[in-house]
Design a protein around this motif. Structure first.
Motif, PDB file in Angstrom:
ATOM      1  N   VAL A  80       0.832  -1.211   0.000  1.00  0.00           N
ATOM      2  CA  VAL A  80       0.000   0.000   0.000  1.00  0.00           C
ATOM      3  C   VAL A  80       0.863   1.256   0.000  1.00  0.00           C
ATOM      4  O   VAL A  80       0.637   2.183  -0.804  1.00  0.00           O
ATOM      5  CB  VAL A  80      -0.935  -0.002   1.230  1.00  0.00           C
ATOM      6  CG1 VAL A  80      -1.689   1.324   1.321  1.00  0.00           C
ATOM      7  CG2 VAL A  80      -1.911  -1.158   1.160  1.00  0.00           C
ATOM      8  N   VAL A  81       1.859   1.319   0.879  1.00  0.00           N
ATOM      9  CA  VAL A  81       2.649   2.547   0.986  1.00  0.00           C
ATOM     10  C   VAL A  81       3.525   2.750  -0.249  1.00  0.00           C
ATOM     11  O   VAL A  81       3.769   3.897  -0.655  1.00  0.00           O
ATOM     12  CB  VAL A  81       3.506   2.545   2.268  1.00  0.00           C
ATOM     13  CG1 VAL A  81       2.627   2.443   3.494  1.00  0.00           C
ATOM     14  CG2 VAL A  81       4.544   1.428   2.267  1.00  0.00           C
ATOM     15  N   VAL A  82       3.992   1.665  -0.863  1.00  0.00           N
ATOM     16  CA  VAL A  82       4.776   1.810  -2.099  1.00  0.00           C
ATOM     17  C   VAL A  82       3.890   2.285  -3.240  1.00  0.00           C
ATOM     18  O   VAL A  82       4.321   3.087  -4.082  1.00  0.00           O
ATOM     19  CB  VAL A  82       5.462   0.467  -2.444  1.00  0.00           C
ATOM     20  CG1 VAL A  82       6.060   0.507  -3.844  1.00  0.00           C
ATOM     21  CG2 VAL A  82       6.553   0.151  -1.435  1.00  0.00           C
ATOM     22  N   ARG A  83       2.647   1.818  -3.270  1.00  0.00           N
ATOM     23  CA  ARG A  83       1.714   2.272  -4.308  1.00  0.00           C
ATOM     24  C   ARG A  83       1.376   3.750  -4.150  1.00  0.00           C
ATOM     25  O   ARG A  83       1.314   4.501  -5.134  1.00  0.00           O
ATOM     26  CB  ARG A  83       0.439   1.434  -4.227  1.00  0.00           C
ATOM     27  CG  ARG A  83      -0.595   1.752  -5.311  1.00  0.00           C
ATOM     28  CD  ARG A  83      -1.926   1.137  -4.952  1.00  0.00           C
ATOM     29  NE  ARG A  83      -2.544   1.792  -3.808  1.00  0.00           N
ATOM     30  CZ  ARG A  83      -3.353   1.191  -2.954  1.00  0.00           C
ATOM     31  NH1 ARG A  83      -3.630  -0.083  -3.081  1.00  0.00           N
ATOM     32  NH2 ARG A  83      -3.888   1.882  -1.953  1.00  0.00           N
ATOM     33  N   GLU A  84       1.156   4.175  -2.900  1.00  0.00           N
ATOM     34  CA  GLU A  84       0.763   5.558  -2.652  1.00  0.00           C
ATOM     35  C   GLU A  84       1.947   6.519  -2.592  1.00  0.00           C
ATOM     36  O   GLU A  84       1.775   7.717  -2.804  1.00  0.00           O
ATOM     37  CB  GLU A  84      -0.011   5.646  -1.330  1.00  0.00           C
ATOM     38  CG  GLU A  84      -1.313   4.867  -1.319  1.00  0.00           C
ATOM     39  CD  GLU A  84      -2.312   5.422  -2.310  1.00  0.00           C
ATOM     40  OE1 GLU A  84      -2.372   6.656  -2.476  1.00  0.00           O
ATOM     41  OE2 GLU A  84      -3.039   4.611  -2.938  1.00  0.00           O
ATOM     42  N   ALA A  85       3.130   6.013  -2.293  1.00  0.00           N
ATOM     43  CA  ALA A  85       4.321   6.873  -2.214  1.00  0.00           C
ATOM     44  C   ALA A  85       5.503   6.185  -2.897  1.00  0.00           C
ATOM     45  O   ALA A  85       6.472   5.774  -2.239  1.00  0.00           O
ATOM     46  CB  ALA A  85       4.653   7.191  -0.754  1.00  0.00           C
ATOM     47  N   PRO A  86       5.463   6.044  -4.218  1.00  0.00           N
ATOM     48  CA  PRO A  86       6.571   5.397  -4.933  1.00  0.00           C
ATOM     49  C   PRO A  86       7.813   6.283  -4.961  1.00  0.00           C
ATOM     50  O   PRO A  86       7.752   7.494  -4.697  1.00  0.00           O
ATOM     51  CB  PRO A  86       5.997   5.194  -6.339  1.00  0.00           C
ATOM     52  CG  PRO A  86       4.983   6.273  -6.488  1.00  0.00           C
ATOM     53  CD  PRO A  86       4.389   6.479  -5.121  1.00  0.00           C
ATOM     54  N   ASP A  87       8.927   5.674  -5.277  1.00  0.00           N
ATOM     55  CA  ASP A  87      10.182   6.429  -5.346  1.00  0.00           C
ATOM     56  C   ASP A  87      10.110   7.576  -6.349  1.00  0.00           C
ATOM     57  O   ASP A  87      10.734   8.625  -6.155  1.00  0.00           O
ATOM     58  CB  ASP A  87      11.330   5.492  -5.730  1.00  0.00           C
ATOM     59  CG  ASP A  87      11.684   4.536  -4.601  1.00  0.00           C
ATOM     60  OD1 ASP A  87      11.246   4.779  -3.465  1.00  0.00           O
ATOM     61  OD2 ASP A  87      12.392   3.541  -4.861  1.00  0.00           O
ATOM     62  N   SER A  88       9.330   7.374  -7.418  1.00  0.00           N
ATOM     63  CA  SER A  88       9.269   8.397  -8.479  1.00  0.00           C
ATOM     64  C   SER A  88       8.694   9.720  -7.982  1.00  0.00           C
ATOM     65  O   SER A  88       8.903  10.762  -8.613  1.00  0.00           O
ATOM     66  CB  SER A  88       8.420   7.869  -9.644  1.00  0.00           C
ATOM     67  OG  SER A  88       7.122   7.512  -9.198  1.00  0.00           O
TER      68      SER A  88
END
Length: 553
Positions: free
Chosen positions: A110-118
């Motif tokens: 969830v957190v990677v989807r909402e706050a990706p590195d990009s």
């Protein structure tokens, strides 16, 4: 009349006081057992079990925080606050509350989807016109922590509401084949996500459908850049941890306490990393900064809530199903009962209150619960003592683990998933016993691997409910025969012994329909009844009559 009114009011006050008294004891189960705690019989066992569990909980907290895409110290926070709260509100004496691989992975997705590195690329000022964008790690981690905390708050609210509305029965629809297929798929996701840390390669973390395929492809394409020191250290830890687990299982009756392989690996690898400066000289990725002390409470950023509602339901249901299934196993083994609705409330309070202290969602851990139970834990005091050990590390010596290599944490995570991969053995067993449950297992596994854990759980749950409808629409039916000289009535078509020796009463057919009758299966019931109880000769006559009628027409 005045006397009657006074008596009535007195009774009302007494009833309300009694109801409040019972409610307090219901919502605070600790009041029912702590005053009667047998110190001489239980305390030593709880101390040994608590220390053993705390020693395991410490490295797992660090490792599962990395799995949740959060800084390691937040795993330690999540290993302290919820455990203390569960001591007061929980009804199971043996489960170990805290971080768990499946829940951590779901939060990480969830957190990677909402706050990706990009979202956090910045261009450093290097004095030239050409610059390569780099990730602002501090800003990214801050955002991800905010997302995880808000998600945990909502998970806690959902679990508390479900518990107050007596929705503990929801776990019934998460059947054992569904949960085992789902957790096996989660183990595949976890292992694939940890490969990059084990090999020392830097790849993007993916989320959503086919994320496991993209992650595996990225790691395989980047294998030429493997850090040799990282992979050698990781493989050595894997071998050592697997060996200690095998020894603990084989000699569990002879060992006073299990060998704490995880903490041994953490201490030794931290010392090696610090002594040889693996981060500076060999470019081995390490845990990094671990701030000392506890954070002050703060209100979650509820503005992030709208995009997390569906994910919070999935995390809440999975977390509760894991906890209640393991709690019931230990309760049955040790002869006490657990309340499903109170467990929902307890988990909800643990998640909700702890989220104000910067924790992420928790449930019980299978590996730690087994350690707590096998080392003689008697009550929730064992978990409380284990959490105090984690508190000691957070407050006083957290900085010691800053040189800990990340590949060691990846090895700890992978070895702790061995039990989940053993669930592949369910397939031949279900093939022999129930084809429908086998299909549920396979659908849960395949859907969760390919679509991700959130969509996979939704697909698996929908399919499981459809199988319930199918079973009621197409139930098994049979004609029963009486086995001579017994009180048994068995299916005459299925049991050959009954076919030879069964006796039917004159003018009576015993028809068994394995379901209640309602509109969806009423036609099937009538047709099956006619087919089963009509004698063969009558069937032939009816068939001939139908043929003659057809010819005449």
């Amino acid at each position: 009349k005045i006397r009657k009114t006074r008596v009535y009011r007195k009774n009302c006050v007494f009833i309300s006081f009694s109801a409040a008294y019972q409610a307090v004891f219901y919502f605070l189960p600790i009041l029912t057992w702590l005053p009667y705690y047998p110190v001489k019989q239980y305390l030593f066992s709880d101390v040994v079990s608590g220390l053993s569990t705390g020693v395991v909980q410490l490295p797992q907290g660090l490792a599962y925080a990395m799995l949740a895409a959060l800084p390691p110290v937040y795993g330690l926070y999540s290993s302290f606050y919820p455990v203390v709260l569960y001591t007061f509100f929980g009804t199971s004496r043996h489960i170990s509350i805290g971080t768990f691989a499946v829940i951590s992975l779901m939060i990480g997705g969830v957190v990677v989807r909402e706050a990706p590195d990009s979202m956090f690329y910045v261009f450093p000022a290097n004095g030239s016109n050409i610059s390569v964008p780099v990730v602002n790690i501090e800003a990214r981690d801050t955002r991800r922590v905010q997302l995880a905390v808000v998600l945990t708050t909502l998970v806690g609210i959902i679990q508390m509401v479900f518990g107050l509305l007596r929705f503990g029965f929801v776990a019934i629809y998460l059947t054992e084949p569904l949960v085992r297929g789902f957790t096996t798929a989660a183990a595949v996701h976890v292992v694939v996500s940890q490969l990059k840390y084990l090999l020392g390669v830097k790849t993007q973390r993916y989320a959503g459908p086919l994320s496991v395929v993209y992650s595996l492809k990225a790691v395989l394409l980047d294998i030429p850049n493997t850090n040799v020191t990282t992979i050698l250290l990781g493989l050595a830890c894997l071998v050592f941890l697997y060996g200690t687990k095998h020894i603990n299982e084989r000699f569990k009756n002879k060992l006073l306490i299990p060998i704490p392989g995880e903490i041994i690996v953490v201490i030794v690898s931290t010392g090696i990393s610090y002594g040889l400066s693996l981060s500076d000289h060999y470019q081995v990725d390490v845990v990094g900064k671990i701030p000392s002390g506890l954070l002050p409470p703060s209100v979650p950023h509820f503005s992030l809530l709208p995009n997390l509602i569906s994910d919070s339901f999935a995390v809440a249901i999975v977390g509760f199903s894991m906890g209640i299934s393991l709690a019931k196993i230990f309760a049955l083994k040790h002869g006490y009962s657990v309340d499903g609705n109170q467990e929902l409330i307890a988990l909800g309070l643990c998640n909700f209150i702890s989220s104000f202290f910067q924790t992420f969602a928790i449930t019980c851990s299978m590996s730690r619960s087994l350690v707590q139970e096998s080392t003689g834990g008697k009550t929730q005091i064992a978990g409380l003592l284990g959490s105090l050990l984690v508190l000691l590390v957070v407050v006083a010596i957290g900085f010691v683990f800053q040189p800990l290599p990340q590949t060691v944490l990846a090895a700890i995570i992978m070895v702790n998933l061995l039990g989940m991969f053993k669930q592949f053995r369910d397939i031949p067993h279900l093939w022999r016993t129930s084809k429908i449950e086998l299909v549920i297992w396979l659908v849960a596994f395949v859907a969760s691997v390919l679509l991700g854990l959130d969509y996979g759980l939704l697909v698996a749950l929908t399919f499981a409910i459809l199988t319930v409808v199918y079973r009621t629409q197409s139930p098994k039916s049979s004609v029963l025969g009486h086995v001579a000289h017994t009180g048994l009535y068995c299916d005459v078509d299925e049991y050959e012994e009954v076919w030879r020796k069964y006796r039917e009463y004159e003018g009576i057919k015993i028809f068994h329909f394995n379901s209640s009758i309602y509109f969806a299966n009423s036609d099937l019931y009538v047709n099956t009844l006619k087919d089963k109880v009509t004698p063969p000769m009558v069937k032939k006559l009816l068939k001939k009559c139908l043929i003659k009628v057809h010819i005449i027409k």
